[in-house]
Design an enzyme around this catalytic site. Sequence first.
Site, PDB file in Angstrom:
ATOM      1  CG  PHE A  55     -33.896 -21.406  14.453  1.00  0.00           C
ATOM      2  CD1 PHE A  55     -33.783 -22.741  14.085  1.00  0.00           C
ATOM      3  CD2 PHE A  55     -32.802 -20.800  15.063  1.00  0.00           C
ATOM      4  CE1 PHE A  55     -32.609 -23.454  14.313  1.00  0.00           C
ATOM      5  CE2 PHE A  55     -31.620 -21.509  15.291  1.00  0.00           C
ATOM      6  CZ  PHE A  55     -31.530 -22.840  14.913  1.00  0.00           C
ATOM      7  CG  ASP A  98     -35.595 -16.155  20.098  1.00  0.00           C
ATOM      8  OD1 ASP A  98     -34.673 -15.314  20.026  1.00  0.00           O
ATOM      9  OD2 ASP A  98     -35.442 -17.345  19.767  1.00  0.00           O
ATOM     10  CE  LYS A 153     -28.745 -15.383  15.251  1.00  0.00           C
ATOM     11  NZ  LYS A 153     -27.803 -16.078  14.408  1.00  0.00           N
TER      12      LYS A 153
HETATM   13  C1  LIG Z   1     -34.347 -16.173  16.781  1.00  0.00           C
HETATM   14  C2  LIG Z   1     -33.191 -17.049  17.154  1.00  0.00           C
HETATM   15  N1  LIG Z   1     -33.179 -17.635  18.366  1.00  0.00           N
HETATM   16  C3  LIG Z   1     -32.165 -18.415  18.763  1.00  0.00           C
HETATM   17  C4  LIG Z   1     -31.095 -18.672  17.942  1.00  0.00           C
HETATM   18  C5  LIG Z   1     -29.983 -19.550  18.416  1.00  0.00           C
HETATM   19  O1  LIG Z   1     -28.893 -18.792  18.757  1.00  0.00           O
HETATM   20  P1  LIG Z   1     -27.461 -19.504  18.941  1.00  0.00           P
HETATM   21  O2  LIG Z   1     -27.093 -20.062  17.611  1.00  0.00           O
HETATM   22  O3  LIG Z   1     -26.567 -18.403  19.417  1.00  0.00           O
HETATM   23  O4  LIG Z   1     -27.645 -20.560  19.958  1.00  0.00           O
HETATM   24  C6  LIG Z   1     -31.063 -18.083  16.666  1.00  0.00           C
HETATM   25  C7  LIG Z   1     -29.931 -18.363  15.752  1.00  0.00           C
HETATM   26  O5  LIG Z   1     -30.023 -18.227  14.566  1.00  0.00           O
HETATM   27  C8  LIG Z   1     -32.136 -17.259  16.268  1.00  0.00           C
HETATM   28  O6  LIG Z   1     -32.155 -16.680  15.062  1.00  0.00           O
END
Ligand SMILES: Cc1ncc(COP(=O)(O)O)c(C=O)c1O
Length: 404
Positions: free
Chosen positions: A140, A225, A254
Site C-alpha cells: 500500500f 516506503d 504518518k
Molecule cells: C506504507 C504506506 N504508504 C503510504 C500510505 C499513504 O499515506 P497517506 O494516507 O498519508 O497518503 C500509507 C497509509 O496508510 C502507508 O501505510
Amino acid sequence: MSNHFPVNRELFDDVMVPNYAPSAVIPVRGLGSSVWDQQDREFIDFAGGIAVNCLGHCHPALVSALTEQANKIWHLSNVMTNEPALRLAKKLTDSTFADKVYFANSGAEANEAALKLARRFALENFGAEKSQIIAFKQGFHGRTFFTVTVGGQAAYSDGFGPKPGDIDHAEYNNLDSLKALMSDKTCAVVMEPLQGEGGVVSPTDEFAKGVRELCNQHNALLIFDEVQTGVGRLGELYAYMGLGVTPDILTSAKALGGGFPIGAMLTTNDIAQHLKVGTHGSTYGGNPLACAVAEAAFDTVNTVEVLDGVKAKAKLYVAGLNAINAKYHMFSEIRGKGLLIGAVLTEAYQGRAKELLNAALEEGLMTLIAGANIMRFAPSLVIPDEDIVEGLARFEKAVATLAK
Ligand SMILES: Cc1ncc(COP(=O)(O)O)c(C=O)c1O
C-alpha cells in the site's frame, strides 16, 4: 448561519462524501494514550490514528512547538524557505543515509514524488525505455492515482479510467517472483520494509538483501516506503536501519508529524539533482507549522530511551496477546515488529476482524485491522505500560465476547 444543529454521526451521512464509514464514536479530546468521546466515555488508544500519533495525544513537546510556531508564522509557500523546514531537513539528513529532503503533506504525496523522481532519474541517465516500476502484491502506497496503481491491490485502483502504465507487481518475500519481472528496463522497485495495510508482514532478511542486490544488478532504484514503519515505529528511527539494507529513496509521513500532516522524501545528492527547479512541487509542502511540529516529534522520538522503549513495550504486547490467545485460541500468529503488531485470526474466525474491532470499542479500546482477518495495533511509541496492560484487559473482554 447559527451553530444550532446536532453535530453527530448522522450529520456525517448528511454532509460528507460517503467514501468512509466511520465509527459511531466521535472523539473530542485526547491526552497521552487516552481519548474521550462526545459523551465523555474514555477509550485507550491502540490505533494511534493509523500509526500517526507516535507521541500519543497532546504531547507537551508537540503542543508547545505548535503554539510557539502559531504565534510566529504559519505559511509562506515554497517561494520562500523557512527555518523549521531547514532545521527538520538538516536533522533528517544527519540521522539517515540521505543528503536531501523534499517535503510533502502526506504519505501518498511523498511516494508520488519518489516515483516521479525515479522515473526522471532513469530517463535522464538511461533513456525512456527504462520506466518499469515494480511493487509488491498487497503493498500500500497511498491513494493518488499513481501511488494507488503502484499499490498491490488492483481493487483500489480499478474504476477510474486508464491507469499510469509500466507498473508490475511481484510477490512479497519471493525473490524469484521479483527476479522474473526485473530487467534493465526496471526503473525502480518500491517496497514497504514491513507491509502494514497488507497484513503486518515482515520481510525476511534474505528477501530484503536480495531486493537490494537485484536493484544493483539492473541499475534500478530501491524505494523504501517507510510511511508506516518510519520514525521509531519498529524500534529503529527507520526500519531500513534494522534490516541492514539502505534504499536509494525513502518516504516518510504518518509519525513524522506526530498528528500534524506532513510527508517527506529522502534521497542522495546524486538522485536528488534530477528534480530540478520546476519539475515538481507543492504549495504546502514544508509548511512552517507542520515542520515545527515534526521537528519536535523527531527530536523526541530519536532518542535511545524512546527507541529502546518501543522494543520493551513490544515485548509486553506480544506476551499479553499470547497470554490471551492461550485462553481463547483465536489467533494463528502474533506478528510484526516494534509497535506495529498484527494478530492473525484463525480459520474459525475468518472475516471477523471488524467485528472484533467493534467489540473492543464497546469495551473502551480503539484498535485497527489490516484486512478482514488481522487485528493491528499501532499505539503511541510512549504509551505507558499501565495503559498497555489495561488496554489488553479490555481486548481480552472483546475476545471473550467473540469467542462465545
Ligand atoms: C506504507 C504506506 N504508504 C503510504 C500510505 C499513504 O499515506 P497517506 O494516507 O498519508 O497518503 C500509507 C497509509 O496508510 C502507508 O501505510
